[in-house]
Scaffold this active site. Structure first.
Site, PDB file in Angstrom:
ATOM      1  N   CYS A  63      44.717  38.031  -4.911  1.00 29.90           N
ATOM      2  CA  CYS A  63      45.072  38.806  -6.096  1.00 29.90           C
ATOM      3  C   CYS A  63      44.817  40.286  -5.840  1.00 29.90           C
ATOM      4  CB  CYS A  63      44.347  38.304  -7.329  1.00 29.90           C
ATOM      5  SG  CYS A  63      42.598  38.191  -7.095  1.00 29.90           S
ATOM      6  N   GLU A 113      40.182  35.818 -14.623  1.00 35.94           N
ATOM      7  CA  GLU A 113      40.509  36.726 -13.507  1.00 35.94           C
ATOM      8  C   GLU A 113      41.963  36.459 -13.186  1.00 35.94           C
ATOM      9  OE1 GLU A 113      39.119  38.832 -11.528  1.00 35.94           O
ATOM     10  OE2 GLU A 113      37.151  38.787 -12.470  1.00 35.94           O
TER      11      GLU A 113
END
Ligand SMILES: Cc1cc2nc3c(=O)[nH]c(=O)nc-3n(C[C@H](O)[C@H](O)[C@H](O)COP(=O)(O)OP(=O)(O)OC[C@H]3O[C@@H](n4cnc5c(N)ncnc54)[C@H](O)[C@@H]3O)c2cc1C
Length: 1021
Positions: free
Chosen positions: A815, A781
């Site tokens: 993020c 990720e």
């Protein structure tokens, strides 16, 4: 005159068990049996009376009758009404009209309503009738005509017609564009009013100042033109406190006193001077206690003399309502100031239910059944009437039963009261009441303002009254007999019992097959204080072997939170060996057993919630709200993966095949997984990765980020306490280039789960690729270059809220955070002005302080990188706003800057920096294409009322998570499975149904049954 009422004590029953609360309401017996029968009969008479004069009923009621929210047309109209008039450009207006009008069957409504207006607007909305030339075919073949018309929506005449129809609809609700016009109209119609200045809550100081001015002028004008009659007989004004401050929140109490209170007082002084009724409207349940504190201060303020016009609205749908009335009555007694109290049922029911579910509250602040709200209204009405003369009771309702019951109670008590209705509604009902009761005092709540501001208000009213549970909705439906329309709430509650609505489970049970994580209600003072204490009393922590390096608080580098020792090569070898040994038994234990341990871990996280939040605050610089979200997400991961372990790993899955053999597919753990997690979700992602690997039957070696080993160590301790067998989970703190690299390169590593930067992901990938041996899975990720596209139909306040949260929440260190905001040329300036104002209202500082919105960035490297970026922005872009960073730790003040296009950014800037790109809607493809060309694909936001616009953006910009008309952060496990594509990650998504698929191996087993003599199942058919 000062009082000391403990308003915070009301919160003890904020989320009270519903059965308990409703049982208490039943026991209160607001009406005797005899009264109940009489009230029912009167209410039925009111309904019949109202229906008789239905010809003259409000336009809105007619409208609702024809276009209920359960029809496509009703919804389409609502959406059009909400967005059309604020949309500045014609092209977008046309698209909006085409989409909404095109999706509905207007012909089915033609001519059905008796009201001229509804028919006219139907015609208008159908783009036909007198507003557009109707050709012969329209009369002979209406459907065919309409179909063709839908294709002509780009024509100015049609745009004008629809705009006009929406405007006519809106005008029924506003009394006037200006207060003078409203007063004149009220006089002509013979109404006493409480005027309200329309508008959304303030998002900026400038908004608040503008509203104060509007209210002040309104109060002054009402006083000048119609004052002198006293607060009961004359017009009054209602104010929404949320319009007078961008930060009217319980967590911002100091600012409520410094900024909001002086504003309200200034207005109250004008109202007092003219001796008017001045009512504080009731808003969200989270604001109840702070509003009462404010009322107390006003009531006790001697500058307001002996004025008896101060008032507030109280919501009967809130479980705390009886206690609120008792408190307000005490306030009036103790201050000697008579208060006016408007009892409403409440206008925010759906959002209260949603908010409680989203925040994992212990229960709902409101009742979940309509009869309970109605019953509460009666109980509270009685309390209000009994509090005379200290309280002057005002009853806002359009419900015939509520009206009749209240009137009877007041009459029995010999107390003078007034009723209230919304302008544009309830006219027929109150006309009937006037006939039957030989006069009732009624005040109309009358919005004043322009169309643009009206429409969100209109939509609230439509939502509220178009709902199936609404009395107004039933009143209008002639097919329903009066006996059915009138519902005695005591009988209704007794019929179904005092429990909650069966389709509205308490927030922790909304998922059915697993528990929702529970939150902390930061709007409750005692809960806030408890968390603050947990932070203050946190003792030093350790991770790894004794000794180690100090871990410092990013908000105060002088403060050492604990010590962490880096794992050695020997530690790593030993951990792999122990893990390898422990894993087979864990794998063999099966999904059910693993689920049990994971659920115990979720419970342990919640039992230790305060302490874990405190560590997140101290070690990672998280705000309290972010700390709560951390613990909740960690618990959600554990429960969600427990469920997957149970459903996917409980035993072999039987596959279809020919007779004579059995075919199954089994999932097994891979072995030893290496999990490498980031500092920005130091508990949630750490716990989640580990939970996924464990759920699939693996052992785990977990390396937390260098900056946040202490919270990880705490999580590991909790896993062990939850019953995870020894040897399965090893914490290996240390740097990426040493410990991380060694773990990934180790021959014992059977898979890697990683969340962090793209560069590191590339390095890990290369290390894995260079290994000789089995090719192992790599689940990554990584970052994103996340954009949000706004069009001109978007609503300003919603955009501001969602952008501020997405870009600056968690100091931009997610993020998923918003990096590039695309604003259409036509509304960009207005939105930018709002964003700057909303930024100015943000509070930066110690994250342990509940009023802090933005805490520090994680460390000096991060701060320096952001400072360098700001320098570049100053040189190469247009910096619009920089907030000042507090001194002390590694703070970085949020930045808003305008850049020419998405090409300005090559990679994500990890912090509170938002880049704005203006665009011409005609160039959308190119503008969005440039963003897409960067190769990321994590989160994407759209703000628009046009579904086709959202679809277009979605098609142009790849992203793993798309959010429409909301913030782009805060994905919830199992609800918004999270993860990107392209440079943003490999998938499968964390918290999604396929999350465990790469943590396991599959084994297909085929057994030939006929080999042992035959297939009994076939032979016994
Ligand atoms: C003059 C005036 C002033 C107002 N000021 C305010 C204010 O300051 N603040 C505010 O919040 N509202 C305010 N309102 C709005 C008011 O809350 C609604 O108009 C009112 O709830 C409608 O009640 P009713 O008796 O007319 O209708 P009804 O149709 O009898 O009742 C509707 C009520 O039931 C509730 N309800 C519906 N379904 C359920 C369910 N399943 N469980 C529990 N409850 C349910 C709805 O939320 C709503 O409150 C005001 C209204 C008027 C007329």
């Amino acid at each position: 005159m000062s009082t000391a009422i403990d308003w915070d004590a009301l919160d003890a029953v904020k989320a009270q068990d519903e059965t308990e609360a409703v049982t208490a309401l039943l026991q209160a017996q607001p009406l005797s049996l005899e009264d109940r029968a009489a009230v029912r009969a009167e209410a039925e008479a009111l309904v019949r009376g109202a229906r008789r004069s239905a010809r003259r009923q409000g336009v809105v009621e007619n409208f609702l009758q024809e276009f209920s929210l359960s029809t496509r047309e009703g919804l389409a109209l609502m959406c059009l009404a909400e967005a059309l008039l604020r949309t500045p450009d014609e092209e977008t207006k046309d698209r909006l009209i085409a989409e909404k009008i095109g999706s509905a069957d207007w012909a089915s409504h033609l001519g059905k309503s008796g009201s001229l207006f509804v028919n006219a607007s139907t015609w208008g909305l159908m783009l036909t009738g007198k507003l557009v030339d109707v050709d012969d075919e329209a009369r002979d073949n209406l459907p065919g005509f309409l179909k063709r018309l839908a294709g002509r929506v780009g024509e100015p005449v049609i745009r004008a017609a629809v705009g006009q129809a929406i405007r006519i609809m809106g005008e029924q609700f506003v009394l006037g564009r200006t207060i003078e016009a409203a007063i004149a109209r009220a006089r002509a119609e013979g109404d006493i009013c409480s005027f309200d200045m329309l508008g959304e809550g303030a998002r900026t100081e400038a908004d608040a100042a503008r509203y104060e001015k509007a209210y002040a002028e309104a109060i002054e004008t009402v006083g000048r033109l119609s004052g002198g009659q006293g607060p009961e007989a004359g017009h009054g004004v209602s104010v929404k406190l949320s319009a007078l401050s961008p930060r009217y929140e319980a967590t911002q109490e100091a600012r409520v006193w410094e900024e909001l209170y002086p504003r309200v007082k200034r207005l109250a002084l004008i109202a007092a001077r003219h001796d008017l009724n001045f009512t504080l409207d009731a808003e969200e349940a989270d604001r109840l206690v702070i509003s009462l504190k404010l009322l107390e201060r006003l009531a006790a303020d001697t500058d307001l003399g002996d004025w008896a016009g101060l008032g507030l609205a109280v919501q009967a749908y809130q479980k705390r309502c009886p206690q609120v009335i008792a408190g307000v009555a005490r306030l009036a007694r103790e201050t000697g100031r008579r208060l006016m109290v408007r009892l409403v049922k409440g206008a925010y029911w759906d959002s209260e239910i949603k908010r409680a579910q989203v925040n994992g509250r212990a229960g709902y602040p409101v009742y979940t059944t309509k009869p309970a709200t109605d019953l509460s209204y009666l109980v509270c009405a009685k309390a209000l009437i009994d509090a005379a003369p200290h309280l002057y009771a005002q009853f806002a309702t359009h419900n015939a039963h509520s009206l009749a019951a209240v009137r009877r109670m007041a009459k029995a008590a010999g107390v003078k009261i007034e009723f209230q209705r919304l302008h544009g509604m309830g006219e027929a009902l109150y006309r009937a009441a006037d006939d039957i009761y030989d006069g009732v005092v009624v005040r109309a709540y009358a919005p004043v303002g322009g169309h643009e501001d009206l429409l969100p208000y209109l939509v609230r009213r439509l939502l509220e009254n178009g709902a199936n549970t609404s009395f107004v909705h039933a009143l209008l439906d002639e097919r329903v007999p009066a006996e059915t329309v009138v519902v005695d709430p005591v009988a209704a509650v007794e019929a179904v019992g005092p429990g909650p609505h069966r389709k509205i489970p308490v927030p922790i049970h909304i998922y059915g097959d697993r528990l929702n994580s529970s939150g902390v209600d930061l709007f409750v003072t005692r809960e806030r204080e408890r968390l603050v204490r947990a932070v203050q009393t946190l003792t030093p922590l350790t991770a790894g072997a004794a000794g180690g390096e100090p871990v410092r608080n990013p908000a105060d580098h002088g403060q050492v939170v604990g010590r962490a020792a880096e794992a050695s090569a020997a530690d790593i070898d030993a951990a792999f060996a122990a893990a390898r040994q422990a894993q087979p038994a864990w794998d063999a234990a099966g999904g059910l057993e693993r689920a049990r341990v994971l659920r115990a871990m979720a419970d342990a996280l919640e039992q230790n919630r305060d302490r874990l939040i405190a560590i997140c605050v101290r070690e990672a610089g998280k705000t309290l709200a972010d700390g709560i979200a951390e613990v909740r997400e960690a618990a959600d991961f554990c429960r969600y993966y427990a469920r997957l372990a149970e459903t996917k790993f409980a035993g072999p899955e039987v596959l279809k095949g020919p007779v004579g053999e059995t075919n199954t597919l089994e999932l097994r753990g891979r072995g030893v997984f290496v999990c490498i997690s980031p500092w920005n979700f130091p508990l949630a992602i750490f716990t989640g990765q580990v939970a996924a690997a464990l759920a699939a039957g693996n052992a785990v070696l977990a390396k937390p980020a260098e900056q946040t080993p202490l919270i990880a160590a705490e999580a590991v301790r909790l896993y062990c306490a939850a019953g995870l067998p020894a040897g399965l989970l090893h914490l290996l703190p240390g740097r990426g280039e040493t410990v991380g690299a060694a773990l990934v390169a180790h021959a014992g590593c059977d898979g890697v789960a990683f969340t962090g930067g793209t560069e590191t992901a590339w390095r890990i990938n290369q290390t894995l690729a260079a290994r000789r041996g089995p090719i192992v899975p790599f689940i990554a990720e990584t970052g994103g270059l996340n954009g949000m596209f706004v069009d001109t139909t978007a609503q300003r306040e919603q955009v501001i809220d969602d952008v501020i949260l997405s870009a600056f929440g968690s100091a931009g260190q997610r993020c998923s955070a918003l990096r590039l905001l695309f604003l259409p040329n036509d509304t960009a300036d207005h939105l930018i002005e709002g964003l700057i104002g909303a930024m100015e209202a943000l509070r930066l500082g110690d994250p342990a302080d509940p009023s802090t919105d933005v805490g520090p960035v994680i460390d000096e490297d991060a701060r320096q990188a952001l400072a360098d970026h700001l320098e570049r922005l100053k040189r190469e872009a247009r910096v619009l706003k920089v907030l000042e960073a507090p001194a002390g730790g590694t703070f970085f003040g949020p930045v808003l800057a305008e850049v020419p296009d998405a090409g300005f950014l090559e990679r994500e800037v990890f912090g509170p920096v938002l880049h704005i790109v203006r665009y011409d809607p005609e160039d959308l493809e190119a503008v969005a294409g440039l963003l897409a060309s960067k190769g990321y694909g994590l989160t994407l936001g759209v703000h628009s009322r046009i579904e086709a616009f959202a679809e277009e953006v979605k098609a142009l910009v790849p992203a793993g998570n798309v959010y429409v008309n909301r913030s782009i952060i805060g994905a919830v496990v199992g609800v918004q499975p999270f993860g990107g594509q392209g440079l943003s990650g490999t998938g499968p998504k964390a918290g999604g149904p396929e999350a465990l698929s790469r943590y396991c191996v599959e084994r297909a087993v085929s057994v030939n049954i006929t080999a042992q003599g035959g297939d009994p199942a076939l032979l016994n058919l």
